[in-house]
Design an enzyme around this catalytic site. Structure first.
Site, PDB file in Angstrom:
ATOM      1  N   CYS D 155      21.462 -19.048  -0.544  1.00 23.27           N
ATOM      2  CA  CYS D 155      21.413 -20.285  -1.322  1.00 23.27           C
ATOM      3  C   CYS D 155      20.259 -20.328  -2.321  1.00 23.27           C
ATOM      4  O   CYS D 155      20.398 -20.885  -3.413  1.00 23.27           O
ATOM      5  CB  CYS D 155      21.376 -21.497  -0.393  1.00 23.27           C
ATOM      6  SG  CYS D 155      20.247 -21.341   1.009  1.00 23.27           S
ATOM      7  N   HIS D 254      17.554 -27.030  -3.035  1.00 27.96           N
ATOM      8  CA  HIS D 254      16.426 -26.096  -3.045  1.00 27.96           C
ATOM      9  C   HIS D 254      15.814 -26.133  -4.443  1.00 27.96           C
ATOM     10  O   HIS D 254      16.481 -25.858  -5.439  1.00 27.96           O
ATOM     11  CB  HIS D 254      16.907 -24.666  -2.765  1.00 27.96           C
ATOM     12  CG  HIS D 254      17.365 -24.429  -1.351  1.00 27.96           C
ATOM     13  ND1 HIS D 254      17.203 -25.343  -0.342  1.00 27.96           N
ATOM     14  CD2 HIS D 254      17.971 -23.345  -0.778  1.00 27.96           C
ATOM     15  CE1 HIS D 254      17.687 -24.847   0.791  1.00 27.96           C
ATOM     16  NE2 HIS D 254      18.163 -23.647   0.549  1.00 27.96           N
TER      17      HIS D 254
END
Lengths: 377, 377, 377, 377
Positions: D155, D254
């Site tokens: 990710c 993120h």
């Protein structure tokens, strides 16, 4: 249905932003005019709100270029309705001025809530309180033709009174309510609560909040005199409400535990209470209204912002939760869970209300839809 | 006073870590032996706990090199006392085995709390319940000379019963208590609560917690039969307790709102209630004890881990708060604030207890100090 | 050592509160006088700070009753030293006025940091910069006998330069530093960051912070001209510093990742770097000082607020962490962990500094202790 | 376009839940079959996931009653495609078995990412890597007709490589990247990170994450040999990547700071870099494809889950932020902000990627859409 031109007062604040999201995609309210503080007047909305836009969606493109005006009625002459997200320190006078200019005002501010001629309207509970509006207009000299003020209730009160209304309408008067709230930071506006005060913490006090819950509940759940000129504030059978209000580190969603004692003896069973919650239908329209018996889908054309059901019942024991359930029905319904017997009063349960939706702007918009359907606009 | 050799069972868990911090600097308990799961047996404590040490101070140097043993009595033969921070899935049998080996067990686990011969001891409330210990020992075949089990209460119950005890001892029986807790994540142990479940959230349910609060309160605040062989669990005048338990994103400190109704009519005034809280002195020692009237400073030599005052009263309206007040008196006292009338019951207030201190290891250590002072060890 | 009377400017703010905690228990600084805004002047400290005290310990009893004064030198005539926690909008002029009144000023404010005659002093790094003080005094007309201003550095810079100083003093010039900070909310003061902005969030920008880190590092790590009249700001071998500063939802403790490239080729090994960190001793005293070779315990009598070691090295891979390590050495040391090779520059590591301790008030207090030991007071 | 029957492996986990939300409303993928652990096999999806459903929308009604199967190919014979949200401890063998059964597997698991015949596919970056699939099929005995495995990337890597790809495709090779991530808790799955570890904290370490970012970037941004049988992993001009990975108390999104140095001298200006980001169009389809020049609206019929633009550029200095920007384009695009010069490398900026959307399930779904459009299914 032809569109109705509306405006927003206090458009750059958190509540104002919610109004803008709701109204920019509304089927028949057309957002044309935005009001803000003198410091922002003249700026395009997107410019004025640049560092204050706290929504997880972008500013609607249709709104970005709208120029902000000062909150004076002369700038809103094209509007039949204004929605007020003003701060309490200025809301009182400004809203009165808009009413005097024959504009219908739906306010989220607290200033006029205790006014005996102003409906304190939770759309899922007491839309019939709108019937005081002719009286409210008549108090002005000369009497107003169109202007009025309708306020919605405190965000915590709003969540609480929905299940209480379901119980009262099914089982008759409620005697006692003890409620403890755990309220989200967005309820305090922006910047509101300092992160230093709330991260890894609970603050067991919100100034004025407990008094509001204890008082507003009586006005909202009470009746209206036959002559339509006063609220009874539940004076014939006052509900004793004891509230303890706490701030918790949650963005959005006021969750609360409530214990209730009925006047009725024996009290209803838990199954009966659940059934009352499940079957509760708010009195959006009077029996005399042609759409009173309309299907849900037809009703949704008249009151499009109302939720499909007023109360969302949760059966898993650890629900509702703010994080997971605050966006159900876009925050327009109220969640109830953990319905069970109370060892002291009769029944206890958990309530969750989205304080920025049904607890604020969403209530005002539904209130306006109902007022329109009931012929007050 | 000569030192007494003690051990800790479940030394690597959160409660075990608290025991180690308290005992490594204790004036007369000398920590010599540590027990953990078979997987950790043989490792030095600092190695076994390396990634599980969650305290903001370092592992005490005196403890780092101690080798871990399995939780079997033969490894603790030098200990007169063991403190148990074991998980409930293993605590029951292990603690019984230590008792049978004539070791005094002070446990934080729930397993033996409902045993009618085991004191459920909150040191600030019911130290006199220790008088059942001769009966407990006599139930074994052959009767035990030294071994016994004393448990402390659930962390939420512990905080609640301290002010309730102050009220009951001053004003007589309490009729009703409605309490809503907002409990810290450390109450669930490690890893305990997933961050996904609690960040920006409140979970309105903790399995078994409400039942514990409702039941334990009766045992703790109740009396003990004249023959010293049974608890009355307040059966003559049962307190109705209704608890609603919530998890909030706070590291440490269980805060709760409580409403109380007295049997006494009229109820005491708010000032009288405040005075009762302020003047409350726990019955650490029996009147017959030579130190019963000792000065605070002399008492602190006998029961050094007890707080200077049991109840810390807060007068600013937004206190107590977990973040700011959980470390008062090293978490050994209980904070009370916002004492005011309740619109439904008689009085309401906010309670804060440090769940990892007075709500867990600190209680066990004070319990042991009291048991020693009272001659049970 | 006889006691020295000191005062605090900006005593009610977060930094002021830290000063008060440090000074109320200081072995030879005696806190006598407190300054605050005109609005608070005349109030007892405990009254003025009532709702702003954000420490987890109580207001020291010795300070509670001290009356607040306006921040004017005439109220501080008994003080040889004042510590300034003033906001930048007023700090500049007030601090100058105190200096002109021949009071030694140790400031946490940014206003005088870039003044070429004011030491930007990180006590663990460049105490020798104090040697510019005679020059600073000489710039006034008439020259000052006692007054001067010493500032400490930005809280993020402070944490970074300690390991950089250890590397530079062992391995010679550093060429490049890339640093990304994750900074605590307390770094922004109170009320500072709105909870709405930071709960469940990271804000990748702190106004002016990156520039401060990039510039201050050069002044602090640079030298001082032989005539003692100017700083070289590392102009002979400028370190290229690139900082990215972020705000994270952490109460206290700025943590950062840093990558470093040395001028030296080949660069030192990881083991050599670790050794340099471990053996680093700040140049608190000049070689000519009689206590230069004093034992740690003797040194701690002269500079009691300095940490036992400047750098605390962590070897477990997931440390340091703000929550667990910010209170090591009462926040007076700097934590370093994860020292390893960098695939782009030479070496990378994690740094944690307590922004309210070594990053603020603690630095000022140590600076004052050093200035006293070096004879400037 | 006729619908294509698809299944989900690991349907009850967090990634599986994302797949279900994406696929239950997909225009041409029809979700028919769900796989889970043997313990859940036989249960209706809504029952099995009851306490594990962590989405803020309800379980899609079309999925609630679907019975769960074990993750064996025989239960998925009606599916042409399966999406795998399996945990790494079981994903490797199960995915291989599905491939061997001639089912196209799009996996979020890490097990096959380093396989030299498996594309590590970020749909916004390297869809042309699908051309290795014939080779992958040929490695089986007998060669597969339909089965293959495509993995998406870690990710964090996924967010980083999108802007890097925009830069590389415009300006040629990149020499160096230094990146520091601040990663959300959902990246660790459920229960994943303990609240005790991350509330009020940053953890400066995520096991294996830095290595993944440093290695995967090379495979993704590298080319493919002319014979279509191997990836070059950027071996001709390896990018040096140095990653520092941190966990922060954020639910989703993120965010990372990145500094980049180009091979090209002089490097592009900031305006050129911004233009490259703004104009970047992922190579979804080969030039030979009939829809290569299709309008955005036509393309959205073929690859409906792809975002309107791959990179969303933010110009206000404090953006992007996880809280406010993670839901842009339903998390399918990548946000870039704060593009500015780096004092050490050439340019630096902030990147935000939604780790549960483009960083996980959304990537797999777009990958499958592209594979279908390119004729591999």
């Amino acid at each position: 249905m032809s569109s109705i031109s509306v405006g927003v007062l206090g458009a750059t604040g958190l509540v104002g932003q919610s109004f803008i999201l709701l109204l920019s995609s509304h089927p028949f309210f057309r957002l044309t005019t935005l009001g803000a503080s003198p410091a922002s007047a003249g700026l395009a909305y997107s410019k004025a709100v640049e560092n204050k836009w706290k929504q997880s969606t972008c500013i609607p493109s249709s709104v970005q270029a709208i120029k902000l005006h000062e909150c004076k009625p002369e700038h809103f002459s094209s509007c039949q309705i204004v929605f007020s997200g003003l701060d309490a320190d200025v809301a009182g006078d400004i809203e009165s001025a808009f009413r005097a200019a024959n504009i219908a005002v739906f306010s989220n501010a607290k200033n006029h809530r205790r006014d005996p001629s102003v409906p304190l309207l939770v759309p899922l509970v007491n839309p019939h309180h709108l019937s005081i509006l002719p009286h409210q207009r008549s108090l002005h000299t000369p009497p107003l033709q169109k202007g009025f003020i309708v306020t919605n209730a405190n965000c915590s009160t709003t969540a609480l009174v929905v299940p209480l209304s379901a119980l009262q309408s099914r089982f008759g008067p409620i005697d006692q309510v003890i409620v403890t709230t755990m309220q989200a930071i967005s309820g305090a506006g922006y910047p509101g609560v300092s992160a230093i005060d709330i991260l890894d913490n609970v603050v067991p006090y919100i100034s004025g909040e407990e008094e509001k819950m204890e008082w507003e509940t009586l006005k909202i759940l009470g009746g209206i005199a036959e002559d339509g000129k006063s609220f009874d504030n539940h004076s014939a059978h006052p509900i004793k409400v004891s509230a303890s209000c706490n701030r918790v580190p949650v963005h959005t969603g006021h969750i609360m535990t409530a214990s209730v004692k009925f006047a009725k003896h024996p009290p209803p069973s838990i199954d009966e209470v659940l059934k009352a919650f499940d079957e509760y239908v708010p009195p959006y329209l009077p029996q005399s209204h042609p759409s009173f018996n309309a299907s849900a889908s037809d009703l949704s054309k008249i009151i499009p912002t109302a939720p499909p059901k007023a109360i969302h019942i949760h059966t898993t024991p650890n629900r509702p939760q703010p994080l997971l359930d605050r966006h159900l029905d876009k925050g327009a319904s109220v969640s109830v869970g953990r319905v069970r017997e109370c060892g002291v009063l009769d029944v206890k349960f958990v309530v969750l209300g989205n304080n920025v939706a049904i607890g604020a702007a969403t209530s005002s918009v539904i209130n306006a839809e109902i007022a329109l359907a009931r012929g007050y606009i």
